[in-house]
Design an enzyme around this catalytic site. Structure first.
Site, PDB file in Angstrom:
ATOM      1  N   THR A 287      -2.990  -1.564  -6.983  1.00 33.87           N
ATOM      2  CA  THR A 287      -1.579  -1.638  -7.365  1.00 33.87           C
ATOM      3  C   THR A 287      -1.443  -1.955  -8.850  1.00 33.87           C
ATOM      4  O   THR A 287      -2.299  -2.608  -9.431  1.00 33.87           O
ATOM      5  CB  THR A 287      -0.844  -2.755  -6.602  1.00 33.87           C
ATOM      6  OG1 THR A 287      -1.412  -4.012  -6.994  1.00 33.87           O
ATOM      7  CG2 THR A 287      -0.982  -2.590  -5.106  1.00 33.87           C
ATOM      8  N   SER A 288      -0.344  -1.509  -9.419  1.00 32.67           N
ATOM      9  CA  SER A 288      -0.032  -1.863 -10.807  1.00 32.67           C
ATOM     10  C   SER A 288       1.452  -2.172 -10.920  1.00 32.67           C
ATOM     11  O   SER A 288       2.276  -1.520 -10.269  1.00 32.67           O
ATOM     12  CB  SER A 288      -0.370  -0.687 -11.732  1.00 32.67           C
ATOM     13  OG  SER A 288       0.084  -0.982 -13.038  1.00 32.67           O
ATOM     14  N   PRO A 289       1.793  -3.152 -11.763  1.00 34.14           N
ATOM     15  CA  PRO A 289       3.211  -3.403 -12.029  1.00 34.14           C
ATOM     16  C   PRO A 289       3.724  -2.474 -13.132  1.00 34.14           C
ATOM     17  O   PRO A 289       4.899  -2.534 -13.491  1.00 34.14           O
ATOM     18  CB  PRO A 289       3.204  -4.856 -12.508  1.00 34.14           C
ATOM     19  CG  PRO A 289       1.898  -4.989 -13.227  1.00 34.14           C
ATOM     20  CD  PRO A 289       0.926  -4.097 -12.487  1.00 34.14           C
TER      21      PRO A 289
END
Ligand SMILES: *[C@@H]1O[C@H](CO)[C@@H](O)[C@H](O)[C@H]1NC(C)=O
Ligand SMILES: *[C@@H]1O[C@H](CO)[C@@H](O)[C@H](O)[C@H]1NC(C)=O
Ligand SMILES: *[C@@H]1O[C@H](CO)[C@@H](O)[C@H](O)[C@H]1NC(C)=O
Ligand SMILES: *[C@@H]1O[C@H](CO)[C@@H](O)[C@H](O)[C@H]1NC(C)=O
Ligand SMILES: *[C@@H]1O[C@H](CO)[C@@H](O)[C@H](O)[C@H]1NC(C)=O
Ligand SMILES: *[C@@H]1O[C@H](CO)[C@@H](O)[C@H](O)[C@H]1NC(C)=O
Ligand SMILES: *[C@@H]1O[C@H](CO)[C@@H](O)[C@H](O)[C@H]1NC(C)=O
Ligand SMILES: *[C@@H]1O[C@H](CO)[C@@H](O)[C@H](O)[C@H]1NC(C)=O
Ligand SMILES: *[C@@H]1O[C@H](CO)[C@@H](O)[C@H](O)[C@H]1NC(C)=O
Ligand SMILES: *[C@@H]1O[C@H](CO)[C@@H](O)[C@H](O)[C@H]1NC(C)=O
Ligand SMILES: *[C@@H]1O[C@H](CO)[C@@H](O)[C@H](O)[C@H]1NC(C)=O
Ligand SMILES: *[C@@H]1O[C@H](CO)[C@@H](O)[C@H](O)[C@H]1NC(C)=O
Length: 723
Positions: A287-289
């Site tokens: 995941t990445s913000p």
């Protein structure tokens, strides 16, 4: 940070539009009296200057001050009918759990409360943030950029976490639990979509997204149905703040906790609240913000500003220029951080405003140590496979779009030009070339660092991990030692839920969540299909392609320990990992002494605020520079390095601390030989700040050449804020 006041504006609007202060729906949501519940919070902020930060493992990322303090939050659920039977969930604003820190926390709590807390019922979960103080981990690999072990950093985490649990313990009272979920669609993005696509098409077709968008929330109420806090689970990397930020902070999870707690108790200083908001990390691996995607920052090149290449996330065949962009990219990474935090706050708020499903049933836990080196087990189809001693693949050094070249501690370094003295000291121990057995076991990973075979001067990576599950009613929390990717997490949850039901432990309402990275840091966990692609997450799946299946097998074998009729006896265990703290090497030098400068005193103002006759208004930054001293002399845990004071009722009243997002504390060494330094205190005035007379206050501690560390206080001149 300029836009933080906009966030406060949104909050203010929100307050006006809902009954958030009463925390939504009242009424008994669970079954009152079945559980005893406790919630607590503690300050764990280590040295905010001259210390490497943890997460990106970048040698250059040495801290220079403070944005938000790091905190541990603790939730205790005890069975009211047998209150020695309880679980403790700790959510710490740190990059990852650690065997040594956990050992010290367990030792302190089981010494203080021997009948209640033990090695099996305490879960140390990290928010996986990347802007906190480093140097606290016990294994060697993560220590390299931190110049080894920093005892002060580890002690701050241990002391503050024990304090959080002690406060939770002291707050135990009857209450009820309830559970629900919602979606936070814009809160994350897959940073390795090419690896995700390696998973079978029919499996992918079962899901709407290549990320989990669900936010699950466990609500804690008192006996009258008033909310005391919650624990929420949502997968998004704590990499909103970039690698070039050097102010200690807590990234989007810690920011979300602050925003929510401030909403409920606006008059409490941060960390002095009683409502405890938990934003816990989940299957965070891919995941990445940075939700706008990854772009090339390659000034002068044809591909500048274009999307990075899909398979390898490169720009002109190099990883270094490829950077993920957060939603506030046009403004700053601090704005991106606020937005990703707010999205999680909104999700939690939605659930806290609803009537959730009551949680009833037993409190159970299980913990064991598992040696992952050449662990053989059977897959469900009967084929025997094995996990391997830890090793890092080549792509590990390539980093990710959140932090290109992360952990690439030799980048730009070579023997004639050592940038990293710690690396120089230990590199002779590095490369026991992997034996054929290990090469075959790790296949198809090309091995860069054979860390599982590197034990000199002490272990580089853990061979033994913590396997742990906590159960409250129908909720089972899988406390995982690594970062599972989205699909790995889905397989893990589904397999465990099926097993819980098929073994009669839980019924169809069985609800399984993942929390981690927790306890021991064992890097990443991909699916075998993603492993074959060997992006960063696959290269960092240290125990080989069958890591996930091994966890499914092991956790699955332990579900009986969560059954209603389980006695609380714990399963047989592999030996606990060795205590390495005695071998820890530290190259960080202590504070030698501080000097104010000739004719000056500590706390003197060097550059003052504007004169009271020239008022400030909202949105402006108030800055003052003081004669400073090294903040490593006193971490001021549970206190503050600064305050904004307002003159009300004939006295000064502190209205902001160093943990308000609107304030920053920055320390600059001005002369290493003389020992002089300066401190900048900045406050960006939020919209809605009352007009009046204010001042900035600096709290410091200096170390004289002879004698003991001595506190001092400095004040700016008065300034005014106009209506
Ligand atoms: C209470 O719980 C503890 C911990 O699970 C267990 O060891 C003990 O046997 C229980 N006591 C009773 C009376 O069930
Ligand atoms: C942690 O607590 C111990 C024991 O009370 C104390 O000696 C030590 O100074 C504390 N360390 C920090 C960093 O707070
Ligand atoms: C969300 O809750 C619903 C209702 O309990 C459940 O069916 C669903 O599986 C949950 N979602 C997740 C991801 O667990
Ligand atoms: C920090 O890094 C980001 C991402 O590479 C970049 O956009 C930004 O300009 C950098 N900020 C500073 C102050 O260098
Ligand atoms: C924290 O809260 C307590 C109780 O509400 C109060 O007495 C104390 O002064 C507060 N401390 C700070 C630093 O605000
Ligand atoms: C990148 O590598 C490919 C394949 O080796 C090559 O064709 C291309 O010219 C390279 N691009 C740049 C900008 O070096
Ligand atoms: C872990 O297992 C491996 C392979 O069986 C063995 O060689 C090693 O000694 C074990 N380590 C510990 C700490 O038991
Ligand atoms: C069992 O499953 C594994 C993983 O999918 C596969 O590699 C293996 O060939 C299978 N064995 C049999 C006997 O089908
Ligand atoms: C080490 O790096 C420097 C700077 O990048 C370079 O000039 C030098 O040739 C390198 N030395 C070796 C032995 O590669
Ligand atoms: C506990 O209950 C399960 C399922 O109901 C049963 O299979 C198991 O034998 C029981 N175990 C004990 C120790 O009674
Ligand atoms: C501190 O503030 C002064 C002005 O008061 C400014 O010149 C200096 O650049 C600031 N230092 C830092 C580290 O921001
Ligand atoms: C600052 O303001 C306070 C309250 O108005 C006043 O008592 C004090 O004298 C002022 N100090 C200066 C230096 O003006």
């Amino acid at each position: 940070m300029q836009l933080l006041h906009q966030g406060l504006l949104c909050l203010t609007a929100f307050l006006a539009s809902t009954n958030v202060l009463s925390n939504g729906a009242r009424g008994v949501q669970g079954v009152a009296g079945q559980y005893l519940l406790g919630l607590g919070i503690g300050d764990i902020t280590g040295p905010v200057v001259e210390t490497n930060m943890m997460g990106y493992a970048s040698l250059a990322q040495t801290d220079t001050g403070l944005h938000l303090r790091q905190r541990s939050r603790a939730w205790i659920v005890a069975d009211a009918n047998n209150d020695t039977n309880r679980v403790v969930f700790i959510n710490a604003d740190i990059a990852m759990g650690d065997t040594g820190v956990r050992r010290s926390i367990v030792a302190a709590l089981s010494a203080e409360f021997p009948e209640y807390y033990n090695n099996a019922n305490i879960a140390l979960v990290s928010t996986h943030q990347h802007s906190g103080v480093g140097g606290y981990l016990e294994n060697l690999l993560p220590q390299v950029t931190a110049l080894g072990y920093v005892k002060q950093a580890a002690d701050a985490i241990v002391n503050g976490t024990v304090l959080a649990v002690r406060r939770a313990h002291e707050s135990l009272k009857p209450g009820s639990l309830s559970l629900g979920n919602t979606t936070v669609v814009d809160g994350n993005r897959n940073r390795s979509p090419s690896a995700y696509l390696a998973n079978p098409a029919e499996e992918r077709a079962r899901y709407d997204y290549d990320q989990d968008k669900d936010l699950t929330l466990l609500r804690f109420d008192d006996e009258s149905g008033n909310a005391r806090g919650f624990l929420s689970f949502f997968a998004v990397h704590g990499t909103s703040l970039y690698e070039n930020n050097t102010l200690v902070s807590s990234d989007n999870k810690g920011m979300a906790a602050y925003l929510y707690e401030h909403l409920v108790e606006p008059d409490s200083m941060p960390g002095n609240n009683t409502f405890v908001a938990g934003f816990t990390q989940s299957n965070v691996g891919d995941t990445s913000p940075n939700t706008l995607g990854a772009y090339c920052e390659s000034p002068g090149e044809a591909w500048d500003g274009q999307l990075c290449e899909f398979e390898h996330s490169t720009c002109g065949n190099k990883t270094e220029d490829c950077h993920g962009r957060g939603p506030g990219f046009r403004t700053s990474d601090f704005e991106s951080n606020r937005i990703i935090a707010q999205l999680q706050v909104d999700g939690a708020q939605t659930l806290m405003g609803q009537t959730l499903a009551p949680v009833t049933g037993a409190v159970k836990y299980v913990h064991t140590y598992l040696n992952m080196s050449y662990r053989q087990f059977e897959l469900p189809n009967g084929t025997t496979v094995q996990t391997c001693p830890p090793a890092m693949g080549y792509s590990f050094a390539g980093g990710t779009t959140d932090g290109p070249g992360a952990f690439d501690f030799i980048q730009g370094d070579n023997s004639s030009n050592p940038q990293n003295p710690f690396w120089e000291l230990v590199k002779g121990a590095v490369t026991p070339l992997p034996p054929q057995e290990q090469i075959d076991c790790q296949f198809p990973k090309p091995i860069l660092l054979d860390t599982g075979y590197a034990h000199t001067p002490y272990d580089w990576s853990p061979n033994t991990v913590d396997i742990q599950m906590l159960r409250v009613g129908n909720l089972v929390m899988l406390i995982m030692p690594g970062e599972l990717t989205t699909m790995a997490g889905r397989r893990m949850r589904e397999a465990l839920r099926t097993k819980l039901i098929s073994e009669g432990v839980l019924g169809d309402d069985a609800y399984v969540v993942i929390a981690g990275p927790a306890n021991t840091y064992a890097h990443y966990v991909t699916t075998p299909e993603e492993y074959a692609v060997q992006r960063y997450e696959g290269a960092s799946t240290i125990f080989g392609q069958w890591t996930l299946n091994s966890y499914i097998d092991k956790y699955g074998s332990l579900v009986g320990y969560l059954a209603d009729n389980a006695t609380g006896e714990q399963p047989p265990s592999d030996p606990a990992p060795p205590d390495l703290s005695g071998k820890a090497i530290s190259l960080q030098t202590g504070v030698v002494f501080d000097f104010a400068g000739i004719g000056k005193a500590f706390g003197d103002v060097l550059t003052d605020v504007r004169n009271a006759s020239a008022p400030y208004s909202a949105g402006e930054a108030v800055i003052a520079t003081f004669v400073g001293a090294n903040p490593r002399n006193n971490l001021r845990l549970e206190h503050t390095f600064l305050s904004v004071d307002q003159f009300v009722d004939d006295q000064w009243k502190p209205v902001r601390s160093d943990s308000h997002p609107s304030t920053t504390y920055q320390w600059t060494r001005t002369d290493t030989v003389l020992g002089t330094s300066t401190v900048n205190i900045t406050w960006v005035i939020e919209d809605g700040t009352p007009a009046g007379t204010y001042r900035l206050t600096y709290f410091g501690d200096y170390k004289p050449v002879i004698g003991s560390i001595t506190p001092f206080v400095g004040h700016s001149s008065n300034f005014t804020i106009s209506a």
